[in-house]
Scaffold this motif. Structure first.
Motif, short mmCIF file in Angstrom:
data_model
loop_
_atom_site.label_atom_id
_atom_site.label_comp_id
_atom_site.label_asym_id
_atom_site.label_seq_id
_atom_site.Cartn_x
_atom_site.Cartn_y
_atom_site.Cartn_z
N ALA A 49 64.24 -7.69 -79.89
CA ALA A 49 64.76 -7.05 -78.66
C ALA A 49 65.59 -8.06 -77.85
N THR A 50 65.09 -9.29 -77.75
CA THR A 50 65.79 -10.29 -76.94
C THR A 50 67.08 -10.76 -77.64
N ALA A 51 67.02 -10.88 -78.97
CA ALA A 51 68.24 -11.26 -79.70
C ALA A 51 69.30 -10.16 -79.57
N GLY A 57 68.70 -24.46 -78.82
CA GLY A 57 67.37 -23.96 -79.17
C GLY A 57 67.50 -23.00 -80.33
N ALA A 58 66.78 -23.28 -81.39
CA ALA A 58 66.85 -22.41 -82.58
C ALA A 58 65.45 -22.13 -83.09
N GLY A 59 64.64 -21.57 -82.20
CA GLY A 59 63.30 -21.10 -82.59
C GLY A 59 63.43 -19.66 -83.04
N ARG A 60 62.44 -18.86 -82.69
CA ARG A 60 62.45 -17.46 -83.13
C ARG A 60 63.70 -16.72 -82.64
N ILE A 61 63.94 -16.77 -81.31
CA ILE A 61 65.05 -15.97 -80.76
C ILE A 61 66.41 -16.60 -81.10
N GLY A 62 66.52 -17.91 -80.96
CA GLY A 62 67.79 -18.58 -81.29
C GLY A 62 68.22 -18.26 -82.72
N GLN A 63 67.28 -18.33 -83.66
CA GLN A 63 67.63 -18.04 -85.06
C GLN A 63 68.01 -16.57 -85.25
N THR A 121 71.23 -26.81 -81.67
CA THR A 121 70.47 -27.99 -81.27
C THR A 121 69.01 -27.60 -81.20
N ALA A 122 68.16 -28.36 -81.87
CA ALA A 122 66.71 -28.15 -81.77
C ALA A 122 66.06 -29.50 -82.03
N ARG A 123 64.79 -29.61 -81.68
CA ARG A 123 64.13 -30.91 -81.88
C ARG A 123 63.94 -31.21 -83.35
N ASP A 147 70.68 -13.08 -68.05
CA ASP A 147 69.58 -12.12 -67.92
C ASP A 147 68.49 -12.67 -67.01
N VAL A 148 68.56 -13.99 -66.74
CA VAL A 148 67.47 -14.69 -66.04
C VAL A 148 68.05 -15.63 -64.98
N TYR A 149 67.25 -15.89 -63.92
CA TYR A 149 67.74 -16.64 -62.76
C TYR A 149 66.65 -17.57 -62.25
N PRO A 165 69.22 -7.64 -65.04
CA PRO A 165 67.96 -7.88 -64.31
C PRO A 165 66.78 -8.20 -65.24
N HIS A 166 66.85 -9.29 -65.98
CA HIS A 166 65.76 -9.77 -66.85
C HIS A 166 65.19 -8.64 -67.72
N ILE A 167 66.03 -8.12 -68.62
CA ILE A 167 65.60 -7.00 -69.47
C ILE A 167 65.62 -7.37 -70.96
P1 NAP Z 1 60.50 -20.77 -79.68
O1 NAP Z 1 60.38 -20.06 -80.99
O2 NAP Z 1 59.40 -21.66 -79.22
O3 NAP Z 1 61.87 -21.60 -79.72
C1 NAP Z 1 62.20 -22.58 -78.78
C2 NAP Z 1 63.30 -23.47 -79.36
O4 NAP Z 1 63.67 -24.43 -78.37
C3 NAP Z 1 62.89 -24.27 -80.60
O5 NAP Z 1 63.98 -24.32 -81.49
C4 NAP Z 1 62.61 -25.66 -80.04
O6 NAP Z 1 62.84 -26.70 -80.95
C5 NAP Z 1 63.66 -25.73 -78.97
N1 NAP Z 1 63.36 -26.72 -77.93
C6 NAP Z 1 62.28 -26.80 -77.13
N2 NAP Z 1 62.40 -27.81 -76.27
C7 NAP Z 1 63.59 -28.41 -76.55
C8 NAP Z 1 64.29 -29.53 -76.03
N3 NAP Z 1 63.78 -30.24 -75.02
N4 NAP Z 1 65.50 -29.84 -76.58
C9 NAP Z 1 66.02 -29.11 -77.58
N5 NAP Z 1 65.41 -28.03 -78.13
C10 NAP Z 1 64.20 -27.71 -77.62
O7 NAP Z 1 60.72 -19.72 -78.50
P2 NAP Z 1 61.37 -18.26 -78.61
O8 NAP Z 1 60.36 -17.25 -78.99
O9 NAP Z 1 62.64 -18.35 -79.41
O10 NAP Z 1 61.71 -18.02 -77.06
C11 NAP Z 1 62.61 -18.89 -76.37
C12 NAP Z 1 62.56 -18.60 -74.88
O11 NAP Z 1 63.18 -17.36 -74.61
C13 NAP Z 1 61.14 -18.42 -74.30
O12 NAP Z 1 60.58 -19.67 -73.96
C14 NAP Z 1 61.37 -17.56 -73.10
O13 NAP Z 1 61.48 -18.38 -71.95
C15 NAP Z 1 62.70 -16.89 -73.37
N6 NAP Z 1 62.60 -15.41 -73.46
C16 NAP Z 1 63.25 -14.64 -72.55
C17 NAP Z 1 63.20 -13.26 -72.65
C18 NAP Z 1 63.92 -12.38 -71.68
O14 NAP Z 1 63.39 -11.34 -71.32
N7 NAP Z 1 65.12 -12.72 -71.26
C19 NAP Z 1 62.46 -12.66 -73.68
C20 NAP Z 1 61.82 -13.47 -74.59
C21 NAP Z 1 61.88 -14.84 -74.47
P3 NAP Z 1 61.87 -26.93 -82.23
O15 NAP Z 1 62.04 -25.69 -83.07
O16 NAP Z 1 62.41 -28.12 -82.89
O17 NAP Z 1 60.48 -27.07 -81.67
#
Ligand code: NAP
Length: 307
Positions: free
Chosen positions: A92-94, A142-148, A164-166, A250-252, A272-274
């Motif tokens: 949903a977020t992607a 950031g390339a975790g779940r949502i980034g990927q 960029t990711a750690r 989407d966020v502030y 509005p953060h959706i």
């Molecule tokens: P995730 O899977 O934990 O991915 C986070 C990514 O950020 C990972 O690739 C991590 O690197 C990287 N990272 C963390 N700290 C870093 C740093 N200091 N420098 C560089 N890279 C860094 O999280 P996710 O599920 O994708 O969610 C990401 C964020 O989206 C959440 O934390 C949340 O705040 C936000 N979100 C917003 C909404 C919305 O409604 N707008 C909805 C869902 C989520 P590694 O992989 O190397 O650890």
């Protein structure tokens, strides 16, 4: 247990049968009492004071994947477990991130406003020219779940991918052709920069005067992660000066307040953060938060602990 009243309609009643629930609306402060669990929305701060006022609490089950509204140090010191809702909101977020990419690149809101205003005088070869995506570079901070997931959706659009990711993501690279780079290169080479790191002390204010100055002139910035990543005043200045092409947010920082200069700035798409706002996803998030509480109160480990 204390549960955010706003999720009441999203939870299956059968999941709640054995639970003694106090529904807590978001506009009410966290009370003092002997509750053993709390299920807050991301808008509720759960810090040292709140945990001190809830001495019997064993788990804080956040209804979000981000958990920057919870003081993890205070929770760990009090041996309180903290859980989030990873995975269920990734698609949903992607999808919403892509809605912002397309809306900013192709000037969707300006087009809608033009039609609504009755000022549209007809097709013109130079009207609302946007950014062609094919061959451009999408940078993922950031390339975790949502980034990927955002990166995978970029492949059919013919975008070049940097991230960029750690830690390196070899499978993501194989799948999408993405290249891992340092933040300096990411900022310098992205035509579209999309933020997907969590809010933390290391990521606070990563978008500031200096990093904005390193971005390409006319680049697009997207943020569906957390508002704390951006210095909103610096971003407003970059937009006013025409330094950035467009911004999709989407966020502030101080939700629901938005910096007035950012609200007034040109070429923005402000939502509005959706990010996770689909019926299916919100139901899954609520169910996962409650399931975490049930597991812990039943003497089992939490399903999705954050530490
Ligand atoms: P995730 O899977 O934990 O991915 C986070 C990514 O950020 C990972 O690739 C991590 O690197 C990287 N990272 C963390 N700290 C870093 C740093 N200091 N420098 C560089 N890279 C860094 O999280 P996710 O599920 O994708 O969610 C990401 C964020 O989206 C959440 O934390 C949340 O705040 C936000 N979100 C917003 C909404 C919305 O409604 N707008 C909805 C869902 C989520 P590694 O992989 O190397 O650890």
């Amino acid at each position: 247990m204390l549960v955010a009243a706003e999720i009441k309609n999203l939870v299956e009643p059968a999941q709640l049968t054995d639970l003694d629930i106090t529904w807590l609306p978001a506009d009410q402060p966290t009370p003092k009492g002997d509750w053993v669990a709390i299920v807050p929305l991301l808008s509720r701060w759960v810090g040292g004071t709140e945990l001190k006022n809830l001495p019997n609490v064993r788990i804080v089950a956040n209804v979000a994947v981000g958990y920057n509204n919870i003081d993890l140090v205070a929770a760990e010191m009090r041996k309180v477990l903290v859980t989030n809702t990873p995975g269920v909101l990734t698609d949903a977020t992607a999808d919403l991130t892509w809605a912002l990419i397309l809306a900013t690149a192709r000037r969707l809101i300006e087009g809608v406003d033009l039609v609504r205003s009755g000022q549209w005088t007809g097709w013109h070869p130079e009207q609302l020219l946007g950014l062609e995506l094919r061959g451009r570079t999408l940078g993922l901070f950031g390339a975790g779940r949502i980034g990927q997931a955002v990166g995978r959706r970029a492949v059919p659009f013919g975008l070049r991918l940097l991230y960029t990711a750690r830690t390196p993501k070899p499978e993501f690279e194989r799948e999408t052709g993405a290249t891992r780079v340092d933040p300096t290169r990411l900022f310098a080479e992205s035509d579209i920069l999309s933020l997907h790191v969590p809010a933390s002390p290391e990521t606070k204010g990563i978008i500031n005067i200096e990093s904005l100055a390193r971005m390409k002139r006319g680049a697009i910035l997207i943020n569906t992660s957390r508002g704390d990543l951006i210095r909103e005043e610096a971003l407003a200045t970059a937009l006013e000066r025409g330094q950035l092409g467009a911004v999709g947010l989407d966020v502030y920082t101080e939700e629901p307040a938005i910096h007035p200069r950012l609200r007034a700035a040109p070429r923005t798409v402000l939502l509005p953060h959706i990010g996770s706002a689909t019926e299916e996803t919100r139901r899954k998030m609520a169910a996962m938060a409650i399931a975490n509480v049930q597991s812990v109160l039943g003497g089992k480990p939490p399903l999705t602990p954050v530490y």
